[in-house]
Each structure stands twice: as structure tokens, then as C-alpha cells.
Design an enzyme around this catalytic site. Structure first.
Site, PDB file in Angstrom:
ATOM      1  CG  HIS A  38      39.718  25.971  -1.755  1.00 56.87           C
ATOM      2  ND1 HIS A  38      39.156  24.734  -1.502  1.00 56.87           N
ATOM      3  CD2 HIS A  38      39.022  26.503  -2.797  1.00 56.87           C
ATOM      4  CE1 HIS A  38      38.162  24.532  -2.363  1.00 56.87           C
ATOM      5  NE2 HIS A  38      38.045  25.590  -3.156  1.00 56.87           N
TER       6      HIS A  38
ATOM      7  CG  ASP B 295      41.430  19.432   3.763  1.00 55.22           C
ATOM      8  OD1 ASP B 295      40.184  19.334   3.613  1.00 55.22           O
ATOM      9  OD2 ASP B 295      42.031  18.894   4.704  1.00 55.22           O
TER      10      ASP B 295
ATOM     11  CG  ASP C  25       3.624  11.350 -31.438  1.00 53.61           C
ATOM     12  OD1 ASP C  25       2.971  12.142 -30.728  1.00 53.61           O
ATOM     13  OD2 ASP C  25       4.776  11.601 -31.863  1.00 53.61           O
TER      14      ASP C  25
HETATM   15  C1  SPV Z   1       8.676  13.441 -29.339  1.00 52.58           C
HETATM   16  O1  SPV Z   1       9.521  12.939 -28.588  1.00 52.58           O
HETATM   17  O2  SPV Z   1       7.470  13.188 -29.239  1.00 52.58           O
HETATM   18  C2  SPV Z   1       9.060  14.406 -30.353  1.00 52.58           C
HETATM   19  C3  SPV Z   1      10.390  14.313 -30.962  1.00 52.58           C
HETATM   20  O3  SPV Z   1       8.243  15.219 -30.728  1.00 52.58           O
HETATM   21  S1  SPV Z   1      10.239  13.408 -32.419  1.00 52.58           S
HETATM   22  O4  SPV Z   1       9.672  12.106 -32.062  1.00 52.58           O
HETATM   23  O5  SPV Z   1      11.569  13.263 -32.978  1.00 52.58           O
HETATM   24  O6  SPV Z   1       9.365  14.111 -33.326  1.00 52.58           O
HETATM   25 MG    MG Z   2       6.274  14.807 -30.167  1.00 50.72          MG
END
Ligand code: SPV
Ligand code: MG
Length: 433
Positions: free
Chosen positions: A89, A91, A205
Site C-alpha cells: 500500500h 504510505d 409556495d
Molecule cells: C420544499 O422544500 O419545498 C418542500 C419540503 O416541499 S416542505 O417544505 O417540507 O414541504
Molecule cells: Mg415544496
């Protein structure tokens, strides 16, 4: 003829390997113990080439008599079976994360009076330097795309960090920590979160940021990183739209998409039943998975089905029923989500799922059940852990605090300790100077 054992990954054969094999062959007949993908995963060193390709190259070398598989980072099993007179191997392992395996080799060899022969290591030629140089050159779309599956097959657990722009991408790419045993740990890949990508664009979101805008972020991140990405595609939209999303993600080099089994106006899961959220029917969602699988061009791309039954309090039985149905429909993995601090329902799901299916990858997002460590998830049978929003959540309070301080003090002097030094930011980006 004396028996000589050399253990190698042999991903990129270079002069350092040839030197070791030459010296080994002077001592006797050389058997190479070639590390399997799983063994490489234990060393956090994932090869570009698969086992058979690496084997073929070694077998064609005149200095090598035989190539066998070494299925663990530990040499013990192979050494006890072969009882070689010598192990050869470089070293360098006297002081790196392989130290413990070296000690084990010395102890094993004692039993039949074998010897460890260490060859002076050429620090300018080694795998890590070559790989680092290659990484600096960037990565092809295909290599990045295929890397996630490789990592899942190789490692006990894959650690993924949320990214929402190129700078947070650089953190996922470069952050590292040296643990007590000398092992250097890093993140394996990135998560493009619908929550943080939307939030950093100042939007809720709710699938309001369209795929084109999301992919612009992804492309900016890909310009400066090489690690694989899992993309949060919310519900995936209509099946007819999802097939285009799959193709766009593959073309960009994304490794996997996660779609959640909700329908109608999507709201973030962490709201749970505090807002109106509707789960899709098993039939519809399976259809969407099938359409996605048919649309994908490569074999490596993964479609992961996210089950919202625990989030929407539809029960464990429903969660498991859906998981098996989605796998049957072609899902390459399942993500089980929960918004409880206590991980009990996640543990119950994983245990019950693993009783019937011990291979389909399981993904978790422990934003709420955050006391569980990655190692504990691995033992449970989880394959991928996503830290889904922490980079954005860490950045925002710092920015707000500094903005408020400037307003309060009518100058920035007081805010300075909370800011990175100008000199540091000038040199933050690799290769700036
Ligand atoms: C995100 O990061 O957008 C997700 C995970 O979908 S959560 O926010 O926990 O739904
Ligand atoms: Mg998400």
C-alpha cells in the site's frame, strides 16, 4: 511463489498505481482486491467507472495475476481467505481516514506472519488531486445526472442540502467538516426546494413560480457546481404537463424529481390541515408517475413519489398503501413526509415499508423531526436525507437584522460585526483573484 495483496479503487489509473503494482509484483503473485461501489461509499470516494470497467483495465495489466472484489473498506475478509505473504500500500494511509484499516491489516497479517510493505506516496500524483482538477473543469450533464443513483447504491445514506441560488449552491458544493476519526464529510448533492426558490423570489409556495423560472435558478446553480440535484416539482401539475417537465429536467442534468400526491391549489405541507389541501387519488397519481417514466429519455433519471398521507392525517395504512401502489406504477423511490417533531410515525412507516420492500430508496425531509441524525436514518433504512430549507432560513434573519440596524442607527457602523468583511467577500468566490 509468494502471495501479494493490493487493494485498489483504480478509477483513474495513474503512475502512482503502476508504481505500487510494479513493486508488488517484485514480491510475488499479485491479487488486486478491487473495491466494490459499496466499499467505495464507506470511504466517501465514489468512482466514475463501474466495477466491471475498472476490473477490465486491471486484468489487462501484466503485473496483476487476479482481480477479486473487496466488498468492504476493511480488508479483513479477503485477507483471511487469501492469507497473503505481503500487503502492499502507499504510505499515505498512515495519517489519513484509512488509518484504522491499516491497523486492522497489520493485526490480521500477524496471524500467518505476513508483512505490510508501504511504498513512498507520490503526493503530486494521486486520485484526489486528479479528481479535484477534474471537478474544477466542471462536469457533463450526463455524469451529473447519473451520479445520484450511484451515490444511493454506494452510500449508507445520501445527504442533500437545499440551494436557492448559485451562492448557496457553492456552499453545498464546498462545505466540509473533519470529524473526530479524521473522516472528511461533505454534502452529496442539492435540493431545489419549491418553498425556498419561491420565497427567494418573494412569492408563496403555491406553484406560482413556473418551471421556466425554476430552471433558470437551476441553471445558475449548475454553472458553478458539480454535485447532483433533486428537484421539487410540487404536484408535477397535470400529467400532460409533467412529461415536459421531466424532459426539461433531464436535459438540464437534474438527477431526480419528487412529486407529491396532492391536487388542486398546492399549499406547503408544513401547514398540514391548517389550510385546505386535497390528496390526489391513487389512480390519478399512478397515472402521472407512469406518464413521467414513459417520458424520460435516460435510464438514470429518477421519479420519486412523495406521500402526503401523514401530513394530511389520512393514516399510516393509507401512507403504506400508496407507497406500494406508487412503486408498482414505476416510481424509483418514495418520500414520506411528516410535520411532527416526534419521528415515531416516520420510523413506523420506514420499518413497515422495509418489511415488504428492502430495495426501493426512501427519502425523508426532517425539518420537523430534526433531532434524528443522518446515521440514525441510515440504520432505520432511509437512503436520502434532505435538509430542505436551512440555507434560506439561515440567510434571511442575518439580512433583516442588518437592515434594521442601519435604520435604527442611521449608519452602518453598528451592523459591521454582523457582516462579512469586504476583503472576505472579494475573495469568497473560488478563482476570483
Ligand atoms: C420544499 O422544500 O419545498 C418542500 C419540503 O416541499 S416542505 O417544505 O417540507 O414541504
Ligand atoms: Mg415544496
Amino acid at each position: 511463489m509468494k502471495k501479494v495483496y493490493v487493494s485498489l479503487i483504480a478509477d483513474l489509473i495513474h503512475a502512482g498505481h503502476i508504481n505500487i503494482l510494479k513493486e508488488a509484483s517484485k514480491l510475488g503473485e499479485v491479487t488486486v482486491g478491487l473495491l466494490t461501489l459499496k466499499a467505495c461509499g464507506e470511504l466517501n470516494d465514489i468512482p466514475y467507472l463501474d466495477f466491471e470497467k475498472r476490473k477490465e483495465v486491471l486484468e489487462s495489466l501484466s503485473m496483476v495475476k487476479k482481480v477479486i472484489a473487496q466488498d468492504t473498506a476493511s480488508y479483513k475478509t479477503n485477507l483471511e481467505a487469501l492469507k497473503p505473504d505481503f500487503v502492499v500500500h502507499g504510505d499515505e494511509w498512515q495519517n489519513n481516514n484509512q488509518k484504522k484499516y491499516r491497523e486492522e491489516v497489520i493485526a490480521s497479517l500477524k496471524a500467518w506472519d505476513g508483512k505490510l510493505v508501504e511504498i513512498a506516496y507520490s503526493s503530486d500524483i494521486n486520485d484526489m488531486n486528479i479528481k479535484e482538477q477534474m471537478t474544477k473543469l466542471g462536469i457533463t450533464t450526463t455524469a451529473r445526472l447519473g451520479r445520484l443513483r450511484k451515490l444511493i447504491n454506494a452510500k449508507p445514506v445520501v445527504k442533500i442540502l437545499e440551494v436557492h441560488n448559485a451562492l448557496s449552491g457553492l456552499i453545498a458544493e464546498n462545505a466540509n467538516e473533519t470529524l473526530e476519526d479524521g473522516a472528511v464529510v461533505t454534502f452529496d448533492g442539492m435540493w431545489s426546494s419549491s418553498l425556498t426558490d419561491s420565497t427567494s423570489k418573494g412569492k408563496p409556495d403555491i406553484e406560482a413560480v413556473d418551471t421556466t423560472a425554476r430552471l433558470t435558478t437551476v441553471n445558475e446553480i449548475f454553472e458553478v457546481t458539480t454535485k447532483p440535484m433533486i428537484y421539487d416539482a410540487d404536484t408535477g401539475g397535470k400529467a400532460e404537463h409533467f412529461e415536459f417537465t421531466v424532459r426539461s429536467l433531464e436535459r438540464t442534468g437534474v438527477s431526480a424529481v419528487i412529486i407529491e400526491d396532492k391536487t388542486g391549489l398546492k399549499k406547503n405541507s408544513l401547514f398540514g390541515n391548517d389550510v385546505a389541501q386535497t390528496q390526489d387519488s391513487i389512480e390519478n397519481f399512478c397515472h402521472k408517475i407512469k406518464v413521467g417514466k414513459e417520458a424520460q429519455v435516460t435510464n438514470e433519471f429518477m421519479i420519486i413519489a412523495r406521500i402526503e398521507s401523514l401530513i394530511l392525517e389520512a393514516g399510516m395504512e393509507d401512507a403504506l398503501k400508496r407507497a406500494f401502489a406508487y412503486v408498482e406504477a414505476g416510481a424509483d423511490g418514495v418520500m414520506i413526509h411528516s410535520r411532527l417533531k416526534d419521528p415515531a410515525e416516520i420510523i413506523e412507516f420506514v420499518t413497515s415499508f422495509r418489511e415488504k420492500d428492502n430495495s426501493t430508496p426512501i427519502v425523508v425531509v426532517p425539518t420537523s423531526f430534526n433531532a434524528v441524525t443522518t446515521d440514525e436514518f441510515a440504520k432505520m433504512g432511509v437512503n436520502v436525507v434532505i435538509y430542505a430549507n436551512h440555507m434560506l432560513r439561515a440567510a434571511y434573519p442575518g439580512m433583516m437584522k442588518v437592515a434594521q440596524s442601519i435604520l435604527k442607527n442611521r449608519r452602518s457602523l453598528e451592523a459591521e460585526p454582523d457582516c462579512m468583511a469586504i476583503k472576505e467577500i472579494l475573495e469568497l468566490i473560488p478563482g476570483t483573484k
